[in-house]
Design a protein around this motif. Sequence first.
Motif, PDB file in Angstrom:
ATOM      1  N   ILE A 112       1.956  -4.054   6.991  1.00  0.00           N
ATOM      2  CA  ILE A 112       2.534  -3.637   5.579  1.00  0.00           C
ATOM      3  C   ILE A 112       3.481  -2.323   5.979  1.00  0.00           C
ATOM      4  O   ILE A 112       3.880  -1.522   5.037  1.00  0.00           O
ATOM      5  CB  ILE A 112       1.553  -2.747   4.874  1.00  0.00           C
ATOM      6  N   GLY A 113       4.203  -2.115   7.353  1.00  0.00           N
ATOM      7  CA  GLY A 113       5.188  -1.469   7.512  1.00  0.00           C
ATOM      8  C   GLY A 113       4.650   0.241   7.546  1.00  0.00           C
ATOM      9  O   GLY A 113       5.627   1.047   6.990  1.00  0.00           O
ATOM     10  N   VAL A 114       3.595   0.448   8.520  1.00  0.00           N
ATOM     11  CA  VAL A 114       3.300   1.884   8.452  1.00  0.00           C
ATOM     12  C   VAL A 114       3.111   1.964  10.061  1.00  0.00           C
ATOM     13  O   VAL A 114       3.050   1.284  10.819  1.00  0.00           O
ATOM     14  CB  VAL A 114       2.044   2.153   7.865  1.00  0.00           C
ATOM     15  N   ASP A 122       3.908   0.341  -7.112  1.00  0.00           N
ATOM     16  CA  ASP A 122       4.383  -0.398  -5.773  1.00  0.00           C
ATOM     17  C   ASP A 122       2.880  -0.129  -4.956  1.00  0.00           C
ATOM     18  O   ASP A 122       2.718  -1.097  -4.131  1.00  0.00           O
ATOM     19  CB  ASP A 122       5.436   0.459  -5.072  1.00  0.00           C
ATOM     20  N   SER A 123       2.497   1.086  -4.908  1.00  0.00           N
ATOM     21  CA  SER A 123       1.224   1.441  -3.877  1.00  0.00           C
ATOM     22  C   SER A 123       0.117   0.436  -4.421  1.00  0.00           C
ATOM     23  O   SER A 123      -0.606  -0.108  -3.787  1.00  0.00           O
ATOM     24  CB  SER A 123       0.915   2.644  -4.132  1.00  0.00           C
ATOM     25  N   LEU A 124      -0.015   0.292  -5.808  1.00  0.00           N
ATOM     26  CA  LEU A 124      -1.122  -0.630  -6.550  1.00  0.00           C
ATOM     27  C   LEU A 124      -1.061  -1.879  -6.146  1.00  0.00           C
ATOM     28  O   LEU A 124      -2.000  -2.844  -5.999  1.00  0.00           O
ATOM     29  CB  LEU A 124      -1.260  -0.485  -7.855  1.00  0.00           C
ATOM     30  N   LYS A 125       0.297  -2.474  -6.277  1.00  0.00           N
ATOM     31  CA  LYS A 125       0.614  -4.066  -5.801  1.00  0.00           C
ATOM     32  C   LYS A 125       0.086  -4.115  -4.086  1.00  0.00           C
ATOM     33  O   LYS A 125      -0.598  -4.994  -3.819  1.00  0.00           O
ATOM     34  CB  LYS A 125       1.970  -4.274  -5.928  1.00  0.00           C
ATOM     35  N   PHE A 148      -6.037  -4.486   0.084  1.00  0.00           N
ATOM     36  CA  PHE A 148      -7.124  -3.668   0.427  1.00  0.00           C
ATOM     37  C   PHE A 148      -8.348  -4.025  -0.085  1.00  0.00           C
ATOM     38  O   PHE A 148      -9.266  -3.411   0.196  1.00  0.00           O
ATOM     39  CB  PHE A 148      -6.819  -2.125   0.247  1.00  0.00           C
ATOM     40  N   LEU A 149      -8.266  -4.692  -1.138  1.00  0.00           N
ATOM     41  CA  LEU A 149      -9.541  -4.864  -1.850  1.00  0.00           C
ATOM     42  C   LEU A 149     -10.433  -6.104  -1.512  1.00  0.00           C
ATOM     43  O   LEU A 149     -11.463  -6.454  -2.097  1.00  0.00           O
ATOM     44  CB  LEU A 149      -9.206  -4.985  -3.469  1.00  0.00           C
ATOM     45  N   ARG A 150     -10.000  -6.905  -0.623  1.00  0.00           N
ATOM     46  CA  ARG A 150     -10.658  -8.091  -0.298  1.00  0.00           C
ATOM     47  C   ARG A 150     -10.420  -8.204   1.187  1.00  0.00           C
ATOM     48  O   ARG A 150      -9.499  -8.185   1.847  1.00  0.00           O
ATOM     49  CB  ARG A 150     -10.510  -9.405  -0.698  1.00  0.00           C
ATOM     50  N   SER A 194     -10.852 -15.297 -16.649  1.00  0.00           N
ATOM     51  CA  SER A 194      -9.646 -14.590 -17.601  1.00  0.00           C
ATOM     52  C   SER A 194      -9.107 -13.602 -16.768  1.00  0.00           C
ATOM     53  O   SER A 194      -9.358 -12.238 -17.118  1.00  0.00           O
ATOM     54  CB  SER A 194     -10.208 -14.345 -19.183  1.00  0.00           C
ATOM     55  N   CYS A 195      -8.337 -13.707 -15.789  1.00  0.00           N
ATOM     56  CA  CYS A 195      -8.018 -12.655 -14.961  1.00  0.00           C
ATOM     57  C   CYS A 195      -6.513 -12.254 -15.018  1.00  0.00           C
ATOM     58  O   CYS A 195      -5.769 -13.339 -15.598  1.00  0.00           O
ATOM     59  CB  CYS A 195      -8.176 -13.139 -13.435  1.00  0.00           C
ATOM     60  N   GLU A 196      -5.958 -11.142 -14.878  1.00  0.00           N
ATOM     61  CA  GLU A 196      -4.777 -10.481 -15.016  1.00  0.00           C
ATOM     62  C   GLU A 196      -3.946 -11.144 -13.728  1.00  0.00           C
ATOM     63  O   GLU A 196      -4.348 -11.330 -12.689  1.00  0.00           O
ATOM     64  CB  GLU A 196      -4.772  -9.074 -15.179  1.00  0.00           C
ATOM     65  N   ILE A 197      -2.765 -11.534 -14.215  1.00  0.00           N
ATOM     66  CA  ILE A 197      -1.780 -12.087 -13.128  1.00  0.00           C
ATOM     67  C   ILE A 197      -1.288 -10.921 -12.245  1.00  0.00           C
ATOM     68  O   ILE A 197      -1.287 -10.875 -10.961  1.00  0.00           O
ATOM     69  CB  ILE A 197      -0.506 -12.672 -13.814  1.00  0.00           C
ATOM     70  N   ASN A 198      -0.907  -9.533 -12.980  1.00  0.00           N
ATOM     71  CA  ASN A 198      -0.407  -8.354 -12.081  1.00  0.00           C
ATOM     72  C   ASN A 198      -1.199  -7.318 -12.636  1.00  0.00           C
ATOM     73  O   ASN A 198      -0.780  -6.606 -13.464  1.00  0.00           O
ATOM     74  CB  ASN A 198       0.857  -8.386 -12.567  1.00  0.00           C
ATOM     75  N   PRO A 199      -2.541  -7.292 -11.901  1.00  0.00           N
ATOM     76  CA  PRO A 199      -3.256  -5.802 -12.415  1.00  0.00           C
ATOM     77  C   PRO A 199      -2.470  -4.628 -12.123  1.00  0.00           C
ATOM     78  O   PRO A 199      -2.823  -3.592 -12.744  1.00  0.00           O
ATOM     79  CB  PRO A 199      -4.452  -6.148 -11.443  1.00  0.00           C
ATOM     80  N   TRP A 200      -1.689  -4.523 -10.850  1.00  0.00           N
ATOM     81  CA  TRP A 200      -1.151  -3.238 -10.735  1.00  0.00           C
ATOM     82  C   TRP A 200      -0.138  -2.917 -11.972  1.00  0.00           C
ATOM     83  O   TRP A 200       0.069  -1.755 -11.878  1.00  0.00           O
ATOM     84  CB  TRP A 200      -0.394  -3.646  -9.422  1.00  0.00           C
TER      85      TRP A 200
END
Length: 412
Positions: A211-213, A394-397, A403-405, A114-120
């Motif tokens: 990611i454009g940095v 935007d940052s969390l997306k 960054f988390l995997r 049961s995972c969220e589609i958009n956790p951000w």
Amino acid sequence: MAYIPPHKRHLKDSERASPTPDLLVPQFERNLNLKSTRYNSERRKGKEVESRGKIIYAPQAISRWWVVGYADDRIPAFLLEPISCESFERKTGEKPLALVSVHAAKGVDEPTRSCEINPWVSITEKIQYELQTSVQNMMNGMDLHESEEVKPSFVARFGKIHFHQRPSSQLDTISQTSALETAMSQVKRSFYTNIPCSYAEYILHGVIPKIGVDFDEEKEYYHVKVFDKCRPHATLSCKCSAVKMEEKLELRKIELNPVRQLLVDMSCPEKDIDLRLMLFTKKILKELPHDEMDGIKKLIASAIIDQDVKGGLRWPLGKDTFGDRYIVVGVWHTKAKTFRNSSMRIKLRDADRFNIMASTGEVSKEVSLGMTGISTLLRDRLVEIGPINKLLEDSLKLIWEHFLRYEGNSLS
């Protein structure tokens, strides 16, 4: 034989006992009791107090934790399992605990989770009230002086959440996220930011190009942590650069301990990395009285750069103090690469830290993402929550997707 007072007696080197840490600490330092009744009473009064070298929280600081990535109505069973962490085990003699999804461990098919589609989106919604409250408290509590500069910052840090004890409830019997958060709310935790080399390499070569940095700078600093008897509730952090030709330090700026306003820790069992969001303020001392600055500069000038010792610095015996006021309590040696765009600043840092008073230290690799767009709004005292929430989402997306995997071993 005539009586010889102890301070005039001469011992041969072979007879002289090795100095203990207590003998190397000035008398004023040994007489300090920062865990005293006064400390506790001031803490209860909501003052920003702390023991030397510890973390400072603002009087109305907010701290939260939850498991992210699951819908609120149904979650898998969780367990707390011991994991290896050398620095933690050295201090406590025990292994820290990490939250583990039982379903994930058993390899349940992805569609059953049961995972969220958009956790951000849900993260932004879940913390917006606390963020707005913390921002307002921070602005109300800012005491601006001509001799100081206060800088608010909002950052994301990556690592692993360590729990130091087990809750009274059995986690594998809890099926609601709210009940899980309640059960874990009283459990002491810490955030371990030392990440594997493979994760740092993944961010550097696998994420940053996408990611454009752009590359910003690469810098090396020594941070000399100084205890000031006249500021017993803070530590002076003297940021220095090395003058290579002279093998000495040059003082760049002096900061006080960061003060945490908001701390949000998120366990991410379906990912390799956990996430921390933090709002804090940092106070830079722009001007000090001549006698104070003179004492600090003499401490800095006495330092010897030595890559063979922890923290990269050492002092001749007796030179790590100045008068009866200042004492060096810790050193850091850091090397960092930063990449940025208009809204974020990514820092990859190697840090060699040593706490002189506790004789403990660790060499670590760290990755952090500073949300400079949000920090700029706060520094300009533009505190409308709408623009802040948009930048945060935007940052969390970006964080959730990149960054988390990573392609390597997980931190647990």
